[in-house]
Scaffold this active site. Sequence first.
Site, PDB file in Angstrom:
ATOM      1  CE  LYS A 236      75.643  48.614  34.790  1.00 36.12           C
ATOM      2  NZ  LYS A 236      75.217  49.473  35.916  1.00 36.12           N
ATOM      3  CG  ASP A 241      79.762  50.069  38.956  1.00 41.17           C
ATOM      4  OD1 ASP A 241      80.701  50.897  38.850  1.00 41.17           O
ATOM      5  OD2 ASP A 241      78.563  50.394  39.107  1.00 41.17           O
ATOM      6  CE  LYS A 248      79.013  50.927  42.423  1.00 36.89           C
ATOM      7  NZ  LYS A 248      77.776  51.704  42.565  1.00 36.89           N
ATOM      8  CG  ASP A 259      76.891  46.915  37.568  1.00 34.75           C
ATOM      9  OD1 ASP A 259      75.652  46.888  37.636  1.00 34.75           O
ATOM     10  OD2 ASP A 259      77.547  47.961  37.388  1.00 34.75           O
ATOM     11  CG  ASP A 318      79.018  54.453  40.937  1.00 33.35           C
ATOM     12  OD1 ASP A 318      79.175  53.428  40.242  1.00 33.35           O
ATOM     13  OD2 ASP A 318      78.627  54.418  42.123  1.00 33.35           O
ATOM     14  CD  GLU A 320      78.622  51.722  35.913  1.00 35.41           C
ATOM     15  OE1 GLU A 320      78.516  52.677  36.715  1.00 35.41           O
ATOM     16  OE2 GLU A 320      78.012  50.649  36.068  1.00 35.41           O
ATOM     17  NE  ARG A 322      72.839  56.717  34.462  1.00 33.04           N
ATOM     18  CZ  ARG A 322      72.173  57.304  35.452  1.00 33.04           C
ATOM     19  NH1 ARG A 322      71.766  58.551  35.316  1.00 33.04           N
ATOM     20  NH2 ARG A 322      71.907  56.663  36.570  1.00 33.04           N
TER      21      ARG A 322
END
Length: 467
Positions: A236, A241, A248, A259, A318, A320, A322
């Site tokens: 990933k 993020d 967030k 991330d 959020d 994101e 996946r």
Amino acid sequence: MEIKVVENSKTVESDILVVNLFEGEKTSSDLANEYAVEQDNFKGKFGETYLLPTYGKEPFRKVLVLGLGKKEEFCPNKMREAVAKAVKKAMQMEAKRVAFSFEGIDFDYSEQFTMGAFIADYRFDKYKSEKKDNKVVEVYVQASEEGVRKAEKIAAAMTFTRNLANEPAQFATPTELAYIAQDFGLDTKIYDKEECEKMGMGAFLAVGRGSAEEPKFIHMKYTCENPKKRIAIIGKGICFDSGGLDIKPASSMLTMKDDMSGAACVLGIMSIIKEFNPQVEVHGLIAACENMPGSKAYKPGDILTAKNGKTIEVDNTDAEGRLTLADALCYACELGVDEVIDIATLTGACMVALGSNAAGIMGNDEDFIKRLIDVGSRNGEKYWQLPLWDEYFESLKSEIADMKNTGSRWGGASAAGVFLQKFVKDVKWAHIDIAGTAFLEKPQKELIAGASGAGVRTLLNYIIEQG
Ligand code: BES
Ligand code: MN
Ligand code: ZN
């Protein structure tokens, strides 16, 4: 730091000689037995240390007695932790040359000894204008040259990964990751935004749309003649993020430069893979972008089409990771590999479930998962399998698309897993959720706070063990 394999570390000139003491037993040093054990009742509990001067009578200036705990409980994993403790102690004392003399250990500790020493030696001080000068320069040990040299390279990959994951998001951008990937002398292809559009990566591109940074899809390939197996590892690569429009709160956003820890793991492995010359083909894949709430950002309610044609209703921007992994998984499956492993800081839910000591693992092949868990357990990384039951898909059902990207809060790690599974076809697949393990709030065993290099030891050893 350099590790030198010697015949007898007691005859080497050093600042510290480290000798071991099993709980309730005697050490190999008369001096240590006389003072630590007999006079001071030092028991040798795991990780305890006792320091003795030698008054210039020995080639070593001091003796550090290192407690290894009960002999019957001692194992390679404990060796790694104990060595890390000794090296940290040596750094505090500003020792430059440290010799180790172990006795009574009936397994080959060469690899875990080396891992412990290098992991303890790590720090991220490139942005400190004043750097501490307390690094250990030379380590002497009686061990197998082969084991030390192998572990030294794995440790180097881990350091590479930790540095990259610790790097602020302002520098570790998708473009920067792409540059780094091109430096390994591998067969590497970087796809820009337009090329990703052509490939139909609608889920990945939607995530990156709110950022001024260009998205990059990175494909590195290592191969050899007649590979025994073909593996793809996907990391990933969300370089930051923010949550996107479903932004967030500040406290959750604080560490979100991490991330891309999965991507950093894949890059760390690909940075050194050639040196092991494994007889397998390995594809390193990263869909790199930022998740930002810019004016072009993707929105809740949007419907995206992934590379395999499946449609996804955006329930929460959020979730994101996946989405980017969905397209990367499709890409990996089209390569026709035998095994796919994705590694991702995917869900807060996994962190809640397992904390920072273990990563979540799930997939479509029990034996494959077991083999990965086993490699991890021998190399200092814990995994705990989570279920991928169909029931978890219930809450991802959409009225107007094939699925939503999120549903119920509960069972979030498995829900993310079943979402990913919709993009996996005809291949053995394992998904590793390192949300809790990739970036440590506080020191843990041999690791300091910050990026831990999660996954490197397991995946690299796994690859090496394939042939
Ligand atoms: N990158 C986060 C997951 C994360 C959380 C990693 C904490 C490291 C530490 C991921 O993109 C995310 O935001 N997940 C959401 C999903 C939710 C909206 C379904 C989460 O876990 O809260
Ligand atoms: Mn997120
Ligand atoms: Zn994320």
